[in-house]
Design an enzyme around this catalytic site. Sequence first.
Site, PDB file in Angstrom:
ATOM      1  N   GLU A  70      32.775  38.798  36.664  1.00 16.18           N
ATOM      2  CA  GLU A  70      32.343  37.398  36.828  1.00 16.18           C
ATOM      3  C   GLU A  70      31.038  37.130  36.066  1.00 16.18           C
ATOM      4  OE1 GLU A  70      34.374  35.352  37.879  1.00 16.18           O
ATOM      5  OE2 GLU A  70      35.777  36.690  38.896  1.00 16.18           O
TER       6      GLU A  70
ATOM      7  N   TRP B 102      42.904  38.449  27.615  1.00 13.95           N
ATOM      8  CA  TRP B 102      44.170  37.939  27.088  1.00 13.95           C
ATOM      9  C   TRP B 102      44.074  36.453  26.717  1.00 13.95           C
ATOM     10  CZ3 TRP B 102      42.964  38.659  32.122  1.00 13.95           C
ATOM     11  CH2 TRP B 102      43.210  37.627  33.029  1.00 13.95           C
TER      12      TRP B 102
END
Length: 641
Positions: free
Chosen positions: A227, A238
């Site tokens: 995070e 991705w």
Amino acid sequence: MKTFFNLVICTFLFLNISLGQRNCGAMDVLERQLIENPQMLKNMDEIERQVQEYLKNNPNGSGQRTVITIPTVFHVLYRTTAENISDAQIQSQLAVLNQDFTATNTDIGSVPALFSGLVSNVEVQFCLATQDPTGAATSGITRKSTTKTSWGTNDSVKKSSQGGTDPWNAANYLNIWVCNIGGGILGYAQFPGGSAATDGVVLDYRYTGTIGTATAPFNKGRTATHEVGHWLNLRHIWGDATCGSDLVSDTPTHNTSNGGCPSHPHYSTCSGAPVEMTMNYMDYTDDACMYMFSAGQKTRMRAVLEGSGARASLQSSPGCMPPSGGGSCSAPSGLTTSSITATTATSSWTVVSGATTYTYEFKENSSSTWIVNTVSSTSLNLTGLVASTTYNTRVKANCAGGSSVYSATVNFTTSASSSSCTDTYESNNTKNTSKTIPLGTTTTAKISSASDIDWFKFSSSSSQRNVQVTMTNLPADYDMELYRGNTFIMLSENDGTNDELVKHNTTQSTATYYVKVFGYNGANSASCYTLLAQRSASAYRSVGDDEEQTNGELVKEEFLVFPNPASSDITLVAPFGKHTDGYLTICDITGKVIITQKVTGDRNVKTFNMDVSSFDNGLYFVNFISGDKTQTQKLVIAEMK
Ligand SMILES: [Zn+2]
């Protein structure tokens, strides 16, 4: 045996879907924020332009070569004792961030040879804030009690107007909120360019740090690493699309996210079939299976921290400097009071480097005169206090170069009862340290702090198989759980100081029973409660064997499904206990989830109806998950024609 095997598969698959897969809310939150705040898109465009400019001017990561330290504040929001994670657990999280962002993590050596040349020391460190936005001393941790069961991802945890905690000035601090997020989300972050009022990272308390409530397979603190990566402008590896781009040149193209722990080499089916970097922090793999940032990711993060970068102001933050007026030493942190009785208490605080003595002061809240003590240790026993009275405490450190400012004032209230009791059973805070209690004789003990848990044990015998445990004289809202060996049997959780009672009738003889006593929402007291464990050959029975019951006030713990077998409609009786929501799910015998449904109740038993007329005949498993408990019932669907 076959049934048990299927049951395990079904439960496992369900958990895999709701909890076992990493689930980061950052992109969903970004989508929502872009809709709510069109300016954010312009900001992000501008930031991306600056990042590209930085890349041009600093090829091959030739930017500033100094370690940047980011002052960090943790805001803990808790409803249960477990959610109020310890300072030590927060420290364990900070340690992971500091290792992962300097490539000094112990598993860095696991990076395969194919990617070892890309391993990058981001040269970023994180310090717990020592001064708050007003310049006052702080531990870098704020805590707030709340009645919210879960916070979701709508940023309400960041708003005091909605019961959360407002961020500290985002230009000077990384704000990390720790709470119960719910919905299977491990954490979420705000990208650079968003509103300062919601800037920072949110972590679920079960996926923070490496100790305490940290839960496998996300118990190595990597949710925060991931995070904070987003917070420093990194995208998912991705690119959040099939064979998408993460805007980094040296990471391979990934098909989609990877979960669990893929073995290397794991080939992408994207153009060129590259080997995927599944061990990158920005994938979705388990904590133990992600351990590197790439050089390109480092450059992207450094771009927002340096020069005209969106987070460059952190470099001049005073957040980790000694509080103003601190002379040569900083103010003590972690001031807390424990072992509070009607007349005594113990105050303690964290040692300050360089301090020779400490000036500790306390006074009644209604008084304006501090009582001053100079001590050389980091704790002080207070005696002669007045019952049911709120006291203020503060402490400063004295160093050779002068004294620090005072710590923030911390209050405590003495207990009402002057009747003190002696808890001869401590320490018995874990099941392994359970104290054996006599049968048929009352025992007195106390829950002396919010984190105190009392464990007791006793045994049934072959002729006396039925057991009953009663708790009376409760000074606060205490609850009780009964276990037979490692098997959780039941929970008794009356409100307030009502008595608690569990009865258990079983065909099993000579079992060892464990009783766990704990304060609801951190309830505790200097006064004792009374516990009575009894066993009998025939008493405490109601209808049949292997059946548990509690007194009429209590929630029946059993999850029921009927009729069974069923053909068209079923009724589910779900015991929510103290929780307000849960999930109902039905799996078939292969473990395939047929139905998942979020359900809400309210500290009570609630009945649901479900249409199963479309189900094929066969055996199914019905799960009810509420809080951290999963209950499963078998269901047979048989078409009656
Ligand atoms: Zn993410």
